[in-house]
Design a protein around this motif. Structure first.
Motif, PDB file in Angstrom:
ATOM      1  N   LYS A  94      14.343  18.552 -10.287  1.00 44.96           N
ATOM      2  CA  LYS A  94      12.958  18.969 -10.495  1.00 44.96           C
ATOM      3  C   LYS A  94      12.005  17.777 -10.414  1.00 44.96           C
ATOM      4  O   LYS A  94      10.864  17.907  -9.970  1.00 44.96           O
ATOM      5  CB  LYS A  94      12.840  19.652 -11.865  1.00 44.96           C
ATOM      6  N   ARG A  95      12.484  16.615 -10.831  1.00 44.73           N
ATOM      7  CA  ARG A  95      11.614  15.444 -10.954  1.00 44.73           C
ATOM      8  C   ARG A  95      11.643  14.512  -9.740  1.00 44.73           C
ATOM      9  O   ARG A  95      10.753  13.686  -9.580  1.00 44.73           O
ATOM     10  CB  ARG A  95      11.986  14.667 -12.215  1.00 44.73           C
ATOM     11  N   LYS A  97      11.876  14.796  -5.652  1.00 48.00           N
ATOM     12  CA  LYS A  97      11.897  15.637  -4.457  1.00 48.00           C
ATOM     13  C   LYS A  97      11.950  14.764  -3.200  1.00 48.00           C
ATOM     14  O   LYS A  97      11.281  13.731  -3.139  1.00 48.00           O
ATOM     15  CB  LYS A  97      10.647  16.516  -4.407  1.00 48.00           C
ATOM     16  N   TYR A 239       7.563  12.228 -12.304  1.00 43.76           N
ATOM     17  CA  TYR A 239       7.746  13.005 -11.075  1.00 43.76           C
ATOM     18  C   TYR A 239       7.526  12.113  -9.853  1.00 43.76           C
ATOM     19  O   TYR A 239       6.529  11.378  -9.785  1.00 43.76           O
ATOM     20  CB  TYR A 239       6.786  14.196 -11.032  1.00 43.76           C
ATOM     21  N   GLU A 241       8.201  11.642  -5.346  1.00 39.70           N
ATOM     22  CA  GLU A 241       8.503  12.200  -4.030  1.00 39.70           C
ATOM     23  C   GLU A 241       9.035  11.076  -3.155  1.00 39.70           C
ATOM     24  O   GLU A 241       8.471   9.984  -3.133  1.00 39.70           O
ATOM     25  CB  GLU A 241       7.240  12.798  -3.401  1.00 39.70           C
TER      26      GLU A 241
END
Length: 311
Positions: A94-95, A97, A239, A241
């Motif tokens: 979830k954290r 990506k 979080y 990406e």
């Protein structure tokens, strides 16, 4: 004996701490920031010097703003790393990506291996751990063992929780040779400074003379494995990406040091985009070109022959 006892006590404390909710750990991180920055000034001199030298176009006010943002992030990063010990696969997915996974998977599904360049930017530990359960190939992160065997074993267990098979820097060639018959991903920390003896190639990084690791280029050219850069973006607290950016897909047809320059310039560009999330407390530029003990020409040639014969 006492040192071992303190090490085991430290590991027990960190393991216990990791089971606390991440939200609570971030509250501790906010308090920790006050102590490391405002009270103790942990490596503040190193960080300030690195920032001033890297951004001569910025005034002192701008430098201090980046500095404070970095230390706030560093405090959070430390507790995020501790959380690795108990973080579930669901929460990690979830954290962290990934983008452009298909570009990498196209090689892996064709029984081909790839090389990843990474850097000490964002939460490189979470990113590295997440790779093991995101891609179909076997993931081998290259790491430098810690001086404490107890803490080194603790970190190895954390980093290997979701399928990663860690490889010590000195065992890299042997690991590549032993895994050449199935698709793998080897991840290199390409922004880490080489040792004095291995500082063979110099270029500029953020306006400063910098020795660059040549391992990625040497292995890429010998094996013709495509090179991807793992560009990590900080989205919000906790979080991230990760964009899998192809920087060289045909290494055999590159000039000498071309791959090294490609990944160095790529790193430089995205540090400039948002500088606060790189590891400025690291003494990246402590060695200078004129003050190094170089390997002899014979030693350098011998290293090349070993690499060629083993691959």
């Amino acid at each position: 004996m006492f040192q071992k006892g303190f090490s085991y006590l430290g590991v027990f404390f960190l393991t216990t701490l990791s089971f606390l909710p991440l939200g609570f750990l971030y509250l501790l991180a906010d308090i920790f920031y006050v102590f490391i920055y405002h009270v103790f000034g942990y490596r503040k001199k190193v960080v300030r010097e690195n920032l001033l030298n890297s951004f001569p176009e910025k005034n002192l006010e701008q430098i201090i703003a980046i500095e404070k943002k970095f230390f706030k992030y560093l405090a959070s990063l430390m507790f995020e790393v501790i959380k690795m010990r108990s973080m579930s696969a669901k929460e990690l997915n979830k954290r962290v990506k990934f983008k452009n996974v298909d570009l990498v998977e196209a090689y892996l599904r064709n029984n081909e291996s790839v090389l990843f360049c990474s850097s000490h930017y964002g939460n490189y530990e979470w990113v590295c751990m997440a790779i093991g359960m995101t891609f179909s190939g076997q993931h081998h992160p290259i790491y430098k063992p810690l001086s404490s065997e107890i803490f080194d074993n603790w970190f190895l267990k954390m980093r290997s929780r979701y399928g990663n098979q860690m490889v010590s820097m000195r065992q890299t060639i042997r690991a590549i040779q032993s895994t050449k018959h199935y698709p793998t991903m080897f991840t290199f920390g390409s922004d880490q400074a080489p040792s004095k003896e291995d500082s063979q190639y110099w270029t500029t990084l953020l306006h400063q003379d910098a020795a660059i690791q040549l391992g990625v280029e040497k292995i890429a050219k010998k094996t013709n494995r495509p090179v991807f850069y793992l560009k990590t973006s900080y989205l919000k607290r906790g979080y991230y990406e990760v964009d899998c950016v192809p920087i060289c897909l045909d290494p055999k047809n590159t000039a000498e040091f071309e791959i090294t320059e490609l990944h160095t310039r790529f790193l430089e560009d995205f540090i400039k985009e948002e500088p606060a999330y790189w590891l400025w407390s690291h003494r990246r530029w402590k060695y200078k070109p004129g003050k190094l003990v170089r390997k002899t020409e014979q030693q350098t040639k011998m290293d090349g022959k070993i690499l060629q014969s083993e691959l």
